[in-house]
Design a protein around this motif. Structure first.
Motif, PDB file in Angstrom:
ATOM      1  N   ARG A  45      32.624   1.750  21.304  1.00 55.68           N
ATOM      2  CA  ARG A  45      34.159   2.038  21.576  1.00 55.68           C
ATOM      3  C   ARG A  45      34.990   2.162  20.252  1.00 55.68           C
ATOM      4  N   ALA A  46      35.907   3.234  20.477  1.00 54.32           N
ATOM      5  CA  ALA A  46      36.815   3.650  19.429  1.00 54.32           C
ATOM      6  C   ALA A  46      38.035   2.509  19.500  1.00 54.32           C
ATOM      7  N   ASP A  47      38.355   2.074  20.806  1.00 49.04           N
ATOM      8  CA  ASP A  47      39.166   0.850  21.010  1.00 49.04           C
ATOM      9  C   ASP A  47      38.793   0.276  22.173  1.00 49.04           C
ATOM     10  N   LYS A  48      39.495  -0.720  22.800  1.00 52.87           N
ATOM     11  CA  LYS A  48      38.964  -1.696  23.638  1.00 52.87           C
ATOM     12  C   LYS A  48      38.984  -1.009  24.886  1.00 52.87           C
ATOM     13  N   ASP A  49      39.661   0.076  25.213  1.00 48.99           N
ATOM     14  CA  ASP A  49      39.495   0.721  26.332  1.00 48.99           C
ATOM     15  C   ASP A  49      38.601   1.601  26.738  1.00 48.99           C
ATOM     16  N   SER A  50      38.027   1.981  25.615  1.00 47.47           N
ATOM     17  CA  SER A  50      36.962   2.977  25.654  1.00 47.47           C
ATOM     18  C   SER A  50      35.729   2.755  26.516  1.00 47.47           C
ATOM     19  N   GLU A  51      35.413   3.772  27.371  1.00 50.42           N
ATOM     20  CA  GLU A  51      34.054   3.353  28.104  1.00 50.42           C
ATOM     21  C   GLU A  51      32.739   3.623  27.328  1.00 50.42           C
ATOM     22  N   ILE A  52      31.818   2.947  27.505  1.00 46.10           N
ATOM     23  CA  ILE A  52      30.569   2.990  26.779  1.00 46.10           C
ATOM     24  C   ILE A  52      29.801   3.928  27.774  1.00 46.10           C
ATOM     25  N   ASP A  53      29.123   4.906  27.291  1.00 47.78           N
ATOM     26  CA  ASP A  53      27.876   5.594  27.804  1.00 47.78           C
ATOM     27  C   ASP A  53      26.634   4.957  27.704  1.00 47.78           C
ATOM     28  N   TYR A  54      26.035   4.242  28.223  1.00 48.54           N
ATOM     29  CA  TYR A  54      24.815   3.485  28.087  1.00 48.54           C
ATOM     30  C   TYR A  54      23.462   4.631  28.148  1.00 48.54           C
ATOM     31  N   GLY A  55      23.516   5.682  28.038  1.00 49.04           N
ATOM     32  CA  GLY A  55      22.477   6.804  27.942  1.00 49.04           C
ATOM     33  C   GLY A  55      23.067   7.325  26.693  1.00 49.04           C
ATOM     34  N   ALA A  56      23.933   7.111  25.948  1.00 50.19           N
ATOM     35  CA  ALA A  56      24.244   7.904  24.389  1.00 50.19           C
ATOM     36  C   ALA A  56      23.584   7.124  23.567  1.00 50.19           C
ATOM     37  N   GLY A  57      23.636   7.624  22.101  1.00 46.20           N
ATOM     38  CA  GLY A  57      22.925   6.996  21.116  1.00 46.20           C
ATOM     39  C   GLY A  57      22.301   7.894  20.122  1.00 46.20           C
ATOM     40  N   ILE A  58      21.629   7.329  19.162  1.00 46.95           N
ATOM     41  CA  ILE A  58      20.941   8.057  18.148  1.00 46.95           C
ATOM     42  C   ILE A  58      19.727   7.464  18.080  1.00 46.95           C
TER      43      ILE A  58
END
Length: 121
Positions: A45-58
């Motif tokens: 999250r960039a801020d508290k309202d940002s959504e998280i993509d649970y399939g994203a990452g490194i």
């Protein structure tokens, strides 16, 4: 099961291969840069309202001390976003190379107990 078989994990739309720009040994990986790249993928999250993509990452393929060849895949980034250059740049800026095998760093520097502090360095 997911820990042993990553194919069971939901992946984002894009899989980005990050290739080593040079050969040598990985001497340092800056965790903050990897964290920013992961956030830019949508995994944080960039801020508290940002959504998280649970399939994203490194997914890093190498660690400090590993030898790499120029053009070898050092990481994969997973994202649903179309802007990949920022993600690749963050990962590339996170990884430092050396011609020599880096010295192994201690993972444990001291132990604190009732008897006092015992230092290992």
């Amino acid at each position: 099961d997911i820990i042993n078989d990553y194919s069971l994990f939901k992946k984002s739309e894009h899989e980005i291969k990050v290739l080593a720009p040079e050969g040598g040994y990985i001497s340092n990986i800056k965790a903050e840069n990897i964290g920013r790249a992961s956030m830019n993928c949508g995994a944080g999250r960039a801020d508290k309202d940002s959504e998280i993509d649970y399939g994203a990452g490194i997914r890093l393929n190498k660690k400090v001390g590993d030898k790499v060849e120029k053009g070898e895949c050092i990481a994969y980034a997973y994202t649903s976003f179309n802007e990949h250059e920022t993600i690749i740049s963050e990962i590339m800026n996170a990884i430092e190379y050396s011609d020599k095998l880096p010295e192994k760093k201690n993972l444990l520097y001291a132990r604190v107990s009732a008897a006092g502090t015992e230092y290992f360095i």
